[in-house]
Structures are given as C-alpha cells and as structure tokens.
Motif scaffolding. Structure first.
Motif, PDB file in Angstrom:
ATOM      1  N   GLU A  49       0.579  -1.245  -0.286  1.00 34.20           N
ATOM      2  CA  GLU A  49      -0.027   0.045   0.047  1.00 34.20           C
ATOM      3  C   GLU A  49       1.153   1.459   0.114  1.00 34.20           C
ATOM      4  O   GLU A  49       0.724   1.690  -0.792  1.00 34.20           O
ATOM      5  CB  GLU A  49      -1.229  -0.069   1.030  1.00 34.20           C
ATOM      6  CG  GLU A  49      -2.049  -0.963   1.157  1.00 34.20           C
ATOM      7  CD  GLU A  49      -2.514  -1.358  -0.063  1.00 34.20           C
ATOM      8  OE1 GLU A  49      -3.152  -0.102  -0.703  1.00 34.20           O
ATOM      9  OE2 GLU A  49      -2.692  -2.081  -0.605  1.00 34.20           O
ATOM     10  N   ALA A  50       1.925   1.252   0.776  1.00 38.16           N
ATOM     11  CA  ALA A  50       2.798   2.129   0.671  1.00 38.16           C
ATOM     12  C   ALA A  50       3.781   2.443  -0.027  1.00 38.16           C
ATOM     13  O   ALA A  50       3.424   3.437  -1.245  1.00 38.16           O
ATOM     14  CB  ALA A  50       4.110   1.757   1.266  1.00 38.16           C
ATOM     15  N   VAL A  51       3.874   1.585  -0.952  1.00 36.23           N
ATOM     16  CA  VAL A  51       4.022   1.584  -2.350  1.00 36.23           C
ATOM     17  C   VAL A  51       3.566   1.934  -3.029  1.00 36.23           C
ATOM     18  O   VAL A  51       3.661   3.182  -4.552  1.00 36.23           O
ATOM     19  CB  VAL A  51       4.990   0.349  -2.820  1.00 36.23           C
ATOM     20  CG1 VAL A  51       5.428   0.183  -4.441  1.00 36.23           C
ATOM     21  CG2 VAL A  51       6.084  -0.177  -2.117  1.00 36.23           C
ATOM     22  N   LYS A  52       2.100   1.956  -3.433  1.00 40.76           N
ATOM     23  CA  LYS A  52       0.767   1.972  -4.470  1.00 40.76           C
ATOM     24  C   LYS A  52       0.683   3.702  -4.217  1.00 40.76           C
ATOM     25  O   LYS A  52       0.291   4.363  -4.715  1.00 40.76           O
ATOM     26  CB  LYS A  52      -0.256   1.912  -4.143  1.00 40.76           C
ATOM     27  CG  LYS A  52      -0.064  -0.026  -4.577  1.00 40.76           C
ATOM     28  CD  LYS A  52      -1.377  -0.852  -4.172  1.00 40.76           C
ATOM     29  CE  LYS A  52      -1.240  -2.369  -4.792  1.00 40.76           C
ATOM     30  NZ  LYS A  52      -2.973  -3.072  -4.449  1.00 40.76           N
ATOM     31  N   ALA A  53       1.197   4.065  -2.873  1.00 46.21           N
ATOM     32  CA  ALA A  53       0.967   5.356  -2.177  1.00 46.21           C
ATOM     33  C   ALA A  53       1.890   6.730  -2.870  1.00 46.21           C
ATOM     34  O   ALA A  53       1.940   7.948  -3.324  1.00 46.21           O
ATOM     35  CB  ALA A  53       0.486   5.787  -0.979  1.00 46.21           C
ATOM     36  N   ALA A  54       3.002   5.920  -3.265  1.00 47.46           N
ATOM     37  CA  ALA A  54       4.072   6.270  -3.550  1.00 47.46           C
ATOM     38  C   ALA A  54       4.939   6.453  -5.034  1.00 47.46           C
ATOM     39  O   ALA A  54       5.401   7.848  -5.514  1.00 47.46           O
ATOM     40  CB  ALA A  54       5.390   6.395  -2.430  1.00 47.46           C
TER      41      ALA A  54
END
Length: 368
Positions: free
Chosen positions: A183-188
């Motif tokens: 989820e963090a990668v998708k947001a970044a």
C-alpha cells in the motif's frame, strides 16, 4: 498483459542480426523515454536498458541479475557490504554490472542509484528483524522511500517484491509489513507492478536446505501446514521479462506448481538424501517460540525469530496464480530436489539415481 507472454520471441528477433538495427529493436517506454537494442546476442549485446536492482545481493537478486545481464542490460547493483556483491561482477560483460554503495536511509544515495534507469526492482527485505531495521522500517518505510524517489526522478517502471501471504490481518508481523509495504508503494508511485511469489527454493534457499538440516522446525503444527514453493529461477525469469514490457500495472501472484504439506517435504528430503526418517519430536508452538527467542538473543548470528515460528503455522494463500500472463510455466519441486539436496548425501549414496515418495491425496496441483 497479453504482451508479457510474447517477450521471449521479441528478444530472439531483436538479436538475430548482428550490426544492423530493426524497428523491433526500438522499445518505447512510458513518458518520453525509449531504448534501442544493438550488437550480437548474449552478454556482449546492448539491450539499451539500464536497470537498478535494490536487494541485488540477496537470494533472488543474483538470479535476476544473471538473466538481465545475459541479454545485454546494464545493471546498477546497490550494495552495503563490499564483499556481498563481488560474485555479481562476473555475471555481465565489461561495464554491464555497475556496483554502487548505498544506504536505504540515504535519499541522495537512492536517487544516485536509480536516476538513469528505465526500470527499478525493489527486492529489499529480510524475514527477521535486527537492532537497526524493523519490519516496518525496511518493508514499509524503505520501500515507500525508494518508490517515491523513483517517481520524483521520472523512472518509467517500478517493480516491488512482496509475498504471496501478504495480508494486513495475518498473525505474522512479517506478512503484515509486506501488505503495508504494498500500500505504501502504491501511494508513493503511480502504477507499480507488485510481484507476490510464494516461498522460493534454490541453491542458497531457506527451504530445502533447512528441511535437510533442521527437520524439527518443519514438524511444527504436526507438519500439516500447506506450502506452495516456487523455483527461484522461475520468479527471476518473470522479473527479467518485465523489463521488455512497456507498462504492466497490478499484481502478479506466483505460487508454485503444487501445494504440499511440510510432511511431504520431509519425506521428499529423506528419500532424496537416502536417510532414515527424522525422529525429532513435535514441539509445541509456545515452547518453540521461547527456545528461539532465547537462542536468537544468545547467538551472534540470526537463528530463528518468534515470527518465523508463527509463519510455520500459516498455510500459504490459495489465491490463483498469474503465470499465464507471464509466459513462464512453474516447475515441480521434484525436478530440482536432487540438484539442491545431493550435497547432503553420504559418499556411498552420492551417485545413486533419485527416487521420490508417493504424493498423498492432500498434495495437489496449484490453481493457475
């Protein structure tokens, strides 16, 4: 997605002529970037791609770099320890493997490693915590930092390595961190490729080697835990194929060809090594965690953490695989078991042909 399965054919066409360039040698990338392949086939080719592989010195990284370099791709190899990347230098022609020192907490070093690349692979990870890196600091914050810098530097494609069992509701902190990292990668980063392999096996694995050396830890949960092991070379081939796909957004689940229990793996190891079945007892979960916690603090090398014990009680996810999108067919573990476990045979049995235990009814084909 369908274009992923035709990559091998395109690679063959792109290197069939030496000294000439054809239209199919030109690969258009997202944005205003493109690469042009040239040269002879093999290590001396020039694919035109520049790739950064974070986590290159790990188990999967060495096989991915080998596959990338043999097609003429220039590979940036970030490393922490000077000796950890020496074996990678030999995997490519002169100038193809470019080692660069880095720290996941240094944004300037991350940017320096990836700013010239057209695809970034994030394979960083560790299945145990240390005093310097927790699961969240490495698998969540670190992954998000790399993805954000890749977006800021205009890298067209980003591939993030997760795990088949990644879940925010898992009882394992490692699997929770893997899900949070996704989820963090998708947001970044806008439109990353998330790759979710199951536990991998190969020469340096923690699966077949540990089954052969420490059968007691595989008898946890009455050896009934289901596992879907996948060959590391199959996963590396999928990742290498992604470099020639202009854009692939979404998640690729990569389970092994079949579902096994730990008991079958133990029987397979005993049959391959030609030894008597282990008489190690079934250890209760709480006792195993206490023992591992004490040993992990007493020894100066990582032994086994409480979370690793917890994962021994978690079945692999039964999600269907996405192999048909990749053009790669996963291989059965019996095809490679002798290759990776022959070293544990006695001298008298070293050259004997392999035999395999009968597959029980609970062992079945994985869904693709």
């Amino acid at each position: 997605m369908a274009g992923l399965s035709t990559t091998s054919a395109r690679l063959a066409r792109s290197t069939c002529r030496i000294g000439t360039r054809q239209y199919h040698d030109l690969h258009k990338l997202p944005g205003d970037r493109s690469v042009l392949a040239s040269g002879p086939p093999g290590y001396s080719a020039v694919s035109g791609h520049v790739v950064t592989v974070f986590g290159a010195t790990g188990f999967l990284g060495r096989y991915l770099i080998s596959k990338l370099a043999r097609t003429g791709t220039q590979v940036i190899v970030p490393y922490r320890d000077e000796d950890s990347k020496r074996h990678l230098k030999l995997m490519g022609d002169l100038g193809q493997i470019v080692p660069m020192e880095w720290d996941i907490r240094r944004e300037d070093q991350i940017a320096e490693c990836l700013r010239h690349s057209d695809i970034v692979y994030n394979l960083t990870g560790r299945d145990f915590e240390t005093k310097n890196f927790t699961y969240d600091s490495l698998l969540v914050d670190g992954a998000a930092r790399i993805a954000r810098i890749a977006r800021e530097e205009g890298v067209p494609r980003f591939v993030h390595m997760s795990h088949l069992n990644a879940s925010a509701t898992s009882t394992s902190k490692f699997y929770q961190a893997k899900a949070a990292g996704e989820e963090a990668v998708k947001a970044a980063y806008d439109g990353p490729t998330i790759v979710r392999p199951a536990g991998m096996y190969g020469y340096e694995d923690k699966l077949l080697n540990n089954v052969a050396l420490w059968p007691i830890w595989w008898k946890l949960n009455q050896a009934s835990t289901n596992i879907r092991p996948v060959h590391v070379m199959d996963v590396a081939q999928v990742l290498a194929t992604l470099q020639n796909v202009p854009k692939f957004e979404g998640t690729l689940n990569l389970p092994g060809a079949s579902t096994f229990t730990y008991q079958y793996l133990l029987d397979l190891a005993d049959t391959i090594i030609i030894r008597d079945p282990s008489k190690a007892p079934h250890v209760p979960k709480i006792l195993a965690q206490v023992v591992c916690n004490v040993l992990d603090k007493a020894l100066w090398w990582p032994f086994m953490s409480k979370d690793e014990i917890e994962r021994k009680f978690i079945d692999d996810s039964d999600v269907a695989g996405d192999w048909e999108l990749t053009g790669v067919t996963p291989t059965e573990i019996e095809q490679h078991a002798l290759l990776y476990m022959r070293r544990y045979r006695s001298y008298e049995n070293f050259a004997r042909p392999p035999s395999f235990p009968p597959r029980p009814a609970t062992v079945g084909e994985a869904a693709f």
